[in-house]
Design a protein around this motif. Structure first.
Motif, PDB file in Angstrom:
ATOM      1  N   TYR A  17       0.878  -1.203   0.290  1.00 54.04           N
ATOM      2  CA  TYR A  17      -0.412  -0.019  -0.062  1.00 54.04           C
ATOM      3  C   TYR A  17       0.895   1.575  -0.034  1.00 54.04           C
ATOM      4  CZ  TYR A  17      -3.938   3.111   1.912  1.00 54.04           C
ATOM      5  OH  TYR A  17      -4.173   4.743   1.505  1.00 54.04           O
ATOM      6  N   ARG A  18       0.818   1.819  -1.193  1.00 55.17           N
ATOM      7  CA  ARG A  18       1.245   3.433  -1.110  1.00 55.17           C
ATOM      8  C   ARG A  18       0.409   4.378  -1.287  1.00 55.17           C
ATOM      9  NH1 ARG A  18       4.406  -0.025   0.059  1.00 55.17           N
ATOM     10  NH2 ARG A  18       6.793  -0.063  -0.963  1.00 55.17           N
ATOM     11  N   ASP A  19       1.280   5.688  -0.595  1.00 56.30           N
ATOM     12  CA  ASP A  19      -0.021   6.960  -1.148  1.00 56.30           C
ATOM     13  C   ASP A  19      -0.962   7.909  -0.248  1.00 56.30           C
ATOM     14  OD1 ASP A  19       2.763   7.756  -2.458  1.00 56.30           O
ATOM     15  OD2 ASP A  19       1.533   6.538  -4.140  1.00 56.30           O
ATOM     16  N   LYS A  20      -1.944   6.762  -0.601  1.00 52.20           N
ATOM     17  CA  LYS A  20      -2.944   7.904   0.036  1.00 52.20           C
ATOM     18  C   LYS A  20      -3.129   7.688   1.901  1.00 52.20           C
ATOM     19  CE  LYS A  20      -5.499   9.619  -2.725  1.00 52.20           C
ATOM     20  NZ  LYS A  20      -6.968   8.934  -3.361  1.00 52.20           N
ATOM     21  N   ARG A  21      -2.493   6.887   2.501  1.00 52.38           N
ATOM     22  CA  ARG A  21      -1.483   6.575   4.021  1.00 52.38           C
ATOM     23  C   ARG A  21      -3.248   7.317   4.717  1.00 52.38           C
ATOM     24  NH1 ARG A  21       1.359  10.311   1.523  1.00 52.38           N
ATOM     25  NH2 ARG A  21       3.831   9.860   1.238  1.00 52.38           N
ATOM     26  N   SER A  22      -4.277   6.225   4.148  1.00 51.90           N
ATOM     27  CA  SER A  22      -5.047   5.451   4.820  1.00 51.90           C
ATOM     28  C   SER A  22      -5.405   4.914   5.948  1.00 51.90           C
ATOM     29  CB  SER A  22      -6.491   5.442   3.664  1.00 51.90           C
ATOM     30  OG  SER A  22      -7.623   4.598   4.422  1.00 51.90           O
ATOM     31  N   HIS A  23      -5.638   4.796   7.109  1.00 57.15           N
ATOM     32  CA  HIS A  23      -6.142   3.506   8.159  1.00 57.15           C
ATOM     33  C   HIS A  23      -6.424   2.421   7.448  1.00 57.15           C
ATOM     34  CE1 HIS A  23      -3.430   6.020  11.791  1.00 57.15           C
ATOM     35  NE2 HIS A  23      -4.849   6.741  11.666  1.00 57.15           N
ATOM     36  N   PHE A  24      -7.238   2.769   7.242  1.00 58.53           N
ATOM     37  CA  PHE A  24      -8.930   1.570   7.110  1.00 58.53           C
ATOM     38  C   PHE A  24      -8.492   1.519   5.932  1.00 58.53           C
ATOM     39  CE2 PHE A  24      -9.619   5.748   8.671  1.00 58.53           C
ATOM     40  CZ  PHE A  24      -9.961   5.682   9.968  1.00 58.53           C
ATOM     41  N   ASP A  25      -7.796   1.720   4.208  1.00 57.38           N
ATOM     42  CA  ASP A  25      -6.895   0.778   3.440  1.00 57.38           C
ATOM     43  C   ASP A  25      -6.047   0.421   4.142  1.00 57.38           C
ATOM     44  OD1 ASP A  25      -9.263   1.832   2.068  1.00 57.38           O
ATOM     45  OD2 ASP A  25      -8.099   3.241   0.715  1.00 57.38           O
ATOM     46  N   ALA A  54      16.527   9.395   0.093  1.00 62.20           N
ATOM     47  CA  ALA A  54      16.536   7.806   0.637  1.00 62.20           C
ATOM     48  C   ALA A  54      14.671   8.089   0.382  1.00 62.20           C
ATOM     49  CB  ALA A  54      17.379   7.586   1.313  1.00 62.20           C
ATOM     50  N   LEU A  55      14.668   9.029   1.531  1.00 65.31           N
ATOM     51  CA  LEU A  55      13.132   8.386   1.776  1.00 65.31           C
ATOM     52  C   LEU A  55      12.470   8.447   1.142  1.00 65.31           C
ATOM     53  CD1 LEU A  55      12.805  12.007   5.358  1.00 65.31           C
ATOM     54  CD2 LEU A  55      13.083   9.042   5.276  1.00 65.31           C
ATOM     55  N   TYR A  56      10.659   7.728   1.475  1.00 75.14           N
ATOM     56  CA  TYR A  56      10.181   7.506   0.312  1.00 75.14           C
ATOM     57  C   TYR A  56       8.792   8.918   0.616  1.00 75.14           C
ATOM     58  CZ  TYR A  56       5.864   6.053  -2.375  1.00 75.14           C
ATOM     59  OH  TYR A  56       4.513   5.856  -3.169  1.00 75.14           O
ATOM     60  N   ASP A  57       8.994   9.066  -1.076  1.00 70.70           N
ATOM     61  CA  ASP A  57       8.050  10.578  -0.775  1.00 70.70           C
ATOM     62  C   ASP A  57       9.210  12.197  -0.321  1.00 70.70           C
ATOM     63  OD1 ASP A  57       6.382  11.544  -2.296  1.00 70.70           O
ATOM     64  OD2 ASP A  57       4.459  11.094  -0.942  1.00 70.70           O
ATOM     65  N   ARG A  58      10.142  11.786  -0.155  1.00 71.47           N
ATOM     66  CA  ARG A  58      10.652  12.841   0.262  1.00 71.47           C
ATOM     67  C   ARG A  58      10.588  13.187   2.537  1.00 71.47           C
ATOM     68  NH1 ARG A  58      14.246  14.493  -3.300  1.00 71.47           N
ATOM     69  NH2 ARG A  58      15.236  16.003  -2.023  1.00 71.47           N
ATOM     70  N   ARG A  59       9.619  11.662   2.800  1.00 74.16           N
ATOM     71  CA  ARG A  59       9.241  12.111   4.413  1.00 74.16           C
ATOM     72  C   ARG A  59       9.159  10.679   4.626  1.00 74.16           C
ATOM     73  NH1 ARG A  59       3.631  13.797   5.152  1.00 74.16           N
ATOM     74  NH2 ARG A  59       2.726  11.996   6.013  1.00 74.16           N
ATOM     75  N   ASP A  60       8.753   9.492   4.286  1.00 73.30           N
ATOM     76  CA  ASP A  60       8.979   8.517   4.688  1.00 73.30           C
ATOM     77  C   ASP A  60      10.161   7.448   4.949  1.00 73.30           C
ATOM     78  OD1 ASP A  60       6.080   9.611   5.454  1.00 73.30           O
ATOM     79  OD2 ASP A  60       5.755   8.576   3.143  1.00 73.30           O
ATOM     80  N   LEU A  61      10.071   6.653   5.668  1.00 73.29           N
ATOM     81  CA  LEU A  61      10.449   5.803   5.746  1.00 73.29           C
ATOM     82  C   LEU A  61      10.774   5.221   4.124  1.00 73.29           C
ATOM     83  CD1 LEU A  61      13.985   3.879   6.777  1.00 73.29           C
ATOM     84  CD2 LEU A  61      11.992   3.171   8.231  1.00 73.29           C
ATOM     85  N   MET A  62      11.783   4.664   3.668  1.00 71.25           N
ATOM     86  CA  MET A  62      11.133   3.645   2.414  1.00 71.25           C
ATOM     87  C   MET A  62      11.641   2.399   2.932  1.00 71.25           C
ATOM     88  SD  MET A  62      11.238   3.978  -0.980  1.00 71.25           S
ATOM     89  CE  MET A  62      12.447   5.019  -1.640  1.00 71.25           C
ATOM     90  N   PRO A  63      10.214   2.097   2.400  1.00 65.86           N
ATOM     91  CA  PRO A  63      10.411   0.415   2.648  1.00 65.86           C
ATOM     92  C   PRO A  63      10.722  -0.605   1.798  1.00 65.86           C
ATOM     93  CG  PRO A  63       8.201   1.138   2.116  1.00 65.86           C
ATOM     94  CD  PRO A  63       9.207   1.905   1.709  1.00 65.86           C
ATOM     95  N   THR A  64      11.873  -1.331   2.280  1.00 60.29           N
ATOM     96  CA  THR A  64      12.512  -2.261   1.483  1.00 60.29           C
ATOM     97  C   THR A  64      12.401  -3.168   0.985  1.00 60.29           C
ATOM     98  OG1 THR A  64      14.039  -3.055   3.089  1.00 60.29           O
ATOM     99  CG2 THR A  64      14.669  -0.404   1.786  1.00 60.29           C
TER     100      THR A  64
END
Lengths: 431, 424
Positions: free
Chosen positions: B115-123, B374-384
């Motif tokens: 899951y990426r980008d919308k960052r919705s808890h529920f999804d 190296a961050l995802y979207d320059r804000r989050d830890l990048m999942p590897t």
């Protein structure tokens, strides 16, 4: 149904609730009495704390009582269901005990007046109600370049901005990005609660300059740009579809016809977010008339319908001893999975049947059906015998009751079991 | 074509919900195991869903990275406890350090669902529990990955798996029979009432299944005994609370919070079942959405998680050596703190593993670094890594499930990659 909706709010007229000023006053007195007792452990302080504690709890109970009483007594049942739908759409729960009344009061102040009006007004009232600003942290968010941020280590919080687009308006599949969330969060800065607990705006907490949300620029002083963005979000085509789909899933079926969603969304946009034309399209769908029993009625509805089925009136619920209200309403709601004003998150209660139908939750429904009617009926005083289960069956289910259920009810050994079987039946628990 | 099959499979899952038994599973022939309670062998799996997006960067802190402290000047309270020279552990999980030293505790860092980008808890939670990639439309997925795992194993009894606690647990929804348990729920019904209800419910498969189980559970003696124990404990606690209020002051000893004691009670119940025929238990633990005052929010939740693990270990006794606990969350949080001593919704996060069956004392996963680029979207830890691959390797190790079953039926579309050697 729609005619009733264009008239006055019968439920609120029968059982009116307190105004926001009164709610804030009781909340503040309660908070001060508790604080005073913590600081001064004197008998007087203790007495005052106990008094306000009792008043506060009674007022909190009254919200639950009125919700049931209105559902039982109001001739305008569709309006009550719409109120429940929209209060769930704009879920808030108290983060601290002292926010209990403020959270519960949003339904009377921000939801009920608008369920038959325009969504744009409903949205503004619900988002700017103190309960929402508290629940989704907005009152703690300040612009990173605001005056306040220069001297205090406090800054932006995205919580309300995200849920506002994801849940309240565009929907998670709507065309917004993380950048829009961030810009909207900056635009919402400045919203505060005043000393008296009402919604206000402080320029020195607001992010300076214009913000770009969904390609549109919002600039200017004060709360006006916030009203403007809420208006635009309400009128967005993604919002029209998100709300139409959610309404159709709730009122028609888990898999509504796409065509009816299209018609509802079109009516919404053509009528400046007015909700009555949307409901009219929805109720015009053939699915609105059929009883497919695909949906499970949520616990709160079961309790209201159960009370009504045995012939209780709203006044009986209003007069119920606090101890019995707790034992036969609050605790069973928790056991059935829907604690009063206690949804797990800002997305409110789930829609799907499976969530409500776990063994434990069904056990709670059966237990309530078998025990609560007898106890609640006896609590009314006077004539203590439960009504005849066959009458309860006809009154609550009419022609919908299957032959198997009709037979089972007549074969019950006691009125208690008979009434219990009606209320625990699949027909009663589904719609 | 692969997508097509996946959709067909998931549709079957939906159909199975309304009455077909696990015998309809197309995967029956791929696994051959003995019948009865022994089909899953001796290994126990406990899955904990951490709802609300746990901040992996606060729980397993990359203090070896100089940027870490600069991102979070106001967030870090008490110092972390050294793990491996690079990472430190949040102090409120300090009670788990003996497990780390004994090789019974491990973490995976910089991991997430697809899951990426919308960052919705529920999804995010839906996808975590459905175990799907993003190529399957969510409304089609009605069952959870742990249930689909059970569907692939023939001959299981419903006693095999338990959903524990009040919250709904989509992770275990689906065609395979699963039991659920909530503290202090009991059912009072007359024998005649029960007989009549059984007739009435026969018309409605979903209702019927849940109600029969409810009535059976209520009548089992063991269940009654557990309820009594639970009710007594609750009453004792209420009296204790009332006593403290009457005194008007709190005692000096740190009182067990309601959350901690509830999570211990759930653990105690689960341990009791896992010592018997149950092999799988799942919980959810909420309270991780730390937009504000993260130290307090997450502190209480970590304490509850710690109690849950310690109680499981204590009550499981010998069985602990055959137990694996996985605790996973929908996504991580922003690398930088926000304006309220909290963090907002992010992407890459951390997973916790515990148990005597694991090869612990290690933080798994490739560390992506914290440089802004190296961050995802320059804000989050990048999942590897895909968090599903760690769960898949765990189930392969515990139950010997075929890789193809895991990559197609349990986690449609997953590429498991190389064996990370998670288990002893």
């Amino acid at each position: 149904m729609l005619d009733a909706l264009s008239g006055e709010d019968a439920g609120a007229a029968l059982w009116p609730g307190p105004r926001l000023g009164g709610v804030l006053q009781v909340t503040e007195s309660y908070r001060m009495a508790r604080r005073n007792y913590r600081l001064n452990n004197t008998p007087e302080a203790r007495h005052a704390k106990d008094e306000w504690n009792a008043r506060f709890n009674a007022d909190a109970d009254a919200y639950l009582r009125r919700t049931l009483a209105r559902a039982i007594d109001s001739p305008d049942g569709f309006r009550e269901r719409l109120v429940w739908f929209w209060q769930d759409h704009f879920t808030t729960t108290p983060r601290r005990v002292e926010e209990t009344l403020i959270s519960a009061s949003r339904t009377d102040h921000a939801i009920r007046p608008h369920v038959a009006g325009r969504f744009a007004d409903l949205l503004r009232a619900a988002i700017l109600h103190p309960s929402m600003l508290l629940y989704l942290d907005q009152v703690f968010s300040v612009g990173p370049d605001s005056d306040v941020a220069q001297t205090k280590s406090i800054g932006l919080n995205e919580n309300l901005a995200r849920e506002l687009m994801e849940l309240h308006t565009l929907g998670v599949s709507g065309g917004y990005t993380q950048g829009d969330v961030r810009q909207l969060a900056e635009l919402l800065t400045g919203l505060v609660l005043t000393g008296r607990g009402r919604t206000g705006f402080l320029q020195r907490r607001a992010e300076p300059g214009a913000e770009q949300v969904l390609g549109r620029s919002y600039d200017g002083e004060g709360i006006d740009p916030i009203h403007a963005v809420l208006n635009d979000l309400a009128r967005h085509p993604d919002t029209a579809r998100h709300l139409s789909r959610k309404l159709a899933i709730h009122f028609l079926s888990d898999t509504p016809d796409e065509a009816v969603i299209d018609r509802m969304a079109a009516a919404y946009l053509a009528n400046d977010t007015a909700l009555l034309p949307v409901y009219a399209e929805m109720l015009g769908d053939p699915a609105a008339l059929s009883t497919t029993f695909g949906k499970v009625r949520p616990p709160m509805e079961i309790i209201a319908a159960g009370m009504r089925a045995i012939g209780m009136r709203g006044s009986d619920v209003m007069a119920l001893e606090p101890r019995l209200l707790r034992r036969h309403v609050r605790v069973p709601l928790i056991a059935m999975g829907q604690g009063w004003e206690d949804a797990n998150g800002p997305d409110g209660w789930p829609e799907d049947a499976e969530t409500w139908m776990t063994a434990q939750r069904v056990a709670a429904r059966i237990s309530w059906a078998m025990q609560a009617p007898t106890a609640l009926w006896a609590a009314r005083g006077g004539k203590q015998r439960l009504p005849d289960p066959r009458r309860v069956l006809v009154r609550s289910l009419g022609p919908v009751a299957s032959p198997v259920l009709q037979q089972a009810v007549t074969r019950a050994e006691t009125a208690r079991d008979g009434v219990g079987i009606v209320i625990a039946s699949p027909e009663f628990n589904r719609r | 074509m692969a997508d097509m099959n996946r959709r067909v499979f998931l549709h079957r899952g939906t159909a199975a919900l309304i009455g077909c038994s696990a015998a309809a599973s197309p995967w029956l022939t791929t696994v051959t195991l003995a019948q009865g309670a022994e089909v899953l062998g001796d290994q126990r799996l406990v899955v904990v869903i951490l709802r609300g997006a746990m901040d992996g960067l606060d729980v397993v802190r990359p203090e070896g990275d100089a940027l870490y402290r600069s991102y979070r000047p106001n967030l870090l309270g008490e110092p972390g406890l050294p793990l491996d020279g690079f990472f430190t552990l949040h102090p409120r999980l300090g009670g788990l350090m003996p497990l780390w030293q004994a090789g019974e505790l491990a973490f995976v860092h910089a991991t997430s669902t697809p899951y990426r980008d919308k960052r919705s808890h529920f999804d995010g939670q839906d996808i975590l529990e459905a175990g799907t990639g993003l190529d399957v439309l969510q409304p089609e997925v009605r069952d959870g990955w742990l249930n689909r795992m059970l569907q692939t194993v023939p001959g299981l009894s419903s006693e095999t798996a338990y959903a524990v606690g009040r919250d709904a647990l989509p992770l275990l929804h689906g065609a395979a029979g699963v039991r659920s348990w909530i503290p202090d729920q009991k059912l009072a019904i007359s024998a005649q009432g029960r007989r009549l209800l059984e007739e009435v419910y026969a018309q409605d498969p979903l209702f019927h299944a849940a109600a029969m189980q409810a009535m059976d559970l209520a009548q089992s003696q063991a269940f009654e005994a557990e309820i009594h124990r639970q009710v007594e404990a609750d009453i004792a606690m209420q009296e204790q609370d009332a006593g403290m209020q009457a005194e008007g002051q709190m005692s000096d000893a740190p009182a067990r919070t309601k959350r901690e004691s509830e999570s211990e009670d759930l653990a105690a119940f689960a341990a009791g079942r896992l010592r018997g025929n149950t092999r799988i238990a799942a919980f959810s633990l909420s309270g991780w959405d730390s937009h504000r005052n993260q130290a307090q929010v997450i502190g209480g939740s970590l304490q509850a998680l710690e109690q849950l693990i310690l109680r499981l270990r204590q009550d499981l006794g010998d069985v602990w050596s055959n137990t694996t606990v996985l605790a996973m969350t929908e996504f991580g949080r922003t690398a930088r703190e926000n304006g309220n001593k909290g963090t907002d919704h992010g992407t890459g996060g951390a997973m916790l593993m515990a148990g005597g069956a694991i090869r612990g004392g290690k933080v798994h996963g490739r560390w992506p670094g914290l440089d802004e680029a190296a961050l995802y979207d320059r804000r989050d830890l990048m999942p590897t890594t895909d968090v599903r691959s760690w769960a898949a390797w765990t189930m392969r190790g515990l139950y010997g499930l075929d890789r193809s079953v895991l990559e197609q039926a349990v986690f449609p579309g997953l590429q498991m990659g190389d064996n990370p050697g998670l288990l002893r």
